[in-house]
Design a protein around this motif. Sequence first.
Motif, PDB file in Angstrom:
ATOM      1  N   ALA A  75     -83.759 -48.051  69.699  1.00  0.00           N
ATOM      2  CA  ALA A  75     -83.519 -48.120  70.809  1.00  0.00           C
ATOM      3  C   ALA A  75     -84.682 -48.991  71.284  1.00  0.00           C
ATOM      4  N   GLY A  88     -86.965 -49.474  75.135  1.00  0.00           N
ATOM      5  CA  GLY A  88     -87.095 -49.120  76.376  1.00  0.00           C
ATOM      6  C   GLY A  88     -88.266 -49.850  76.499  1.00  0.00           C
ATOM      7  N   PHE A 139     -76.317 -50.033  70.396  1.00  0.00           N
ATOM      8  CA  PHE A 139     -76.684 -48.792  70.340  1.00  0.00           C
ATOM      9  C   PHE A 139     -77.045 -47.713  69.208  1.00  0.00           C
ATOM     10  N   ALA A 147     -85.996 -51.538  81.589  1.00  0.00           N
ATOM     11  CA  ALA A 147     -84.554 -50.430  80.762  1.00  0.00           C
ATOM     12  C   ALA A 147     -84.649 -48.994  81.823  1.00  0.00           C
ATOM     13  N   MET A 200     -79.511 -45.278  78.578  1.00  0.00           N
ATOM     14  CA  MET A 200     -80.630 -45.370  77.945  1.00  0.00           C
ATOM     15  C   MET A 200     -80.508 -43.986  76.312  1.00  0.00           C
ATOM     16  N   THR A 237     -84.321 -42.987  72.185  1.00  0.00           N
ATOM     17  CA  THR A 237     -85.453 -44.362  72.541  1.00  0.00           C
ATOM     18  C   THR A 237     -86.918 -44.573  72.619  1.00  0.00           C
ATOM     19  N   TRP A 245     -90.054 -45.990  73.777  1.00  0.00           N
ATOM     20  CA  TRP A 245     -90.354 -46.465  75.741  1.00  0.00           C
ATOM     21  C   TRP A 245     -91.659 -47.083  75.217  1.00  0.00           C
TER      22      TRP A 245
END
Length: 182
Positions: free
Chosen positions: A45, A47, A114, A126, A133, A137, A139
Amino acid sequence: MTIHTDSADDLFDADSRNVTFDSVGLDDIDRFAALMLHHLPAGIAVGLVGTLGAGKTRLVQGIAKAAQVGDVEVTSPTFTLLQTYPGQPTLHHLDAYRIEDEDEFLELGVDELFDDSQAWTLVEWADRVRAAMPVDTLWIRILIMGSADNRVIQVVSPNDAIDAAVRRARAIIETERGKGSE
């Protein structure tokens, strides 16, 4: 609608797994995207954080190109909220700009996205749905610095393995620029 672009600032504070790419142009974003796709596993995932026009969608376009999604126009899903692109891996592209809160975001069925271990789930804006989230994640914040073609990309990795992959990508970019790696 209130936009909280600073709600993820604490994520990007100095941290041992925080990697910064300086003086990034649009072509560098494409190269960064390709390297990230090459070095990071499926099932991640991502963000994405940044102001309007910072390059979040451009980064997703670069990832989509590297994932070989074909001749599909990749645009920000601001109104559709979600777009899925079959590729290597599959990309789930979401935009939380118009999402009111985490509950509305979860109603989109993002938990299933996810959980897709064969895909990347990329979420623009995000920071607006940070609580929804996944804990792991990756980022990425993109900042415009002065001119339209000068950006800083900050990456915060959820674990040491992802951090090592991000650092490999940065070393490759720096070597290609002639700066060498750290």
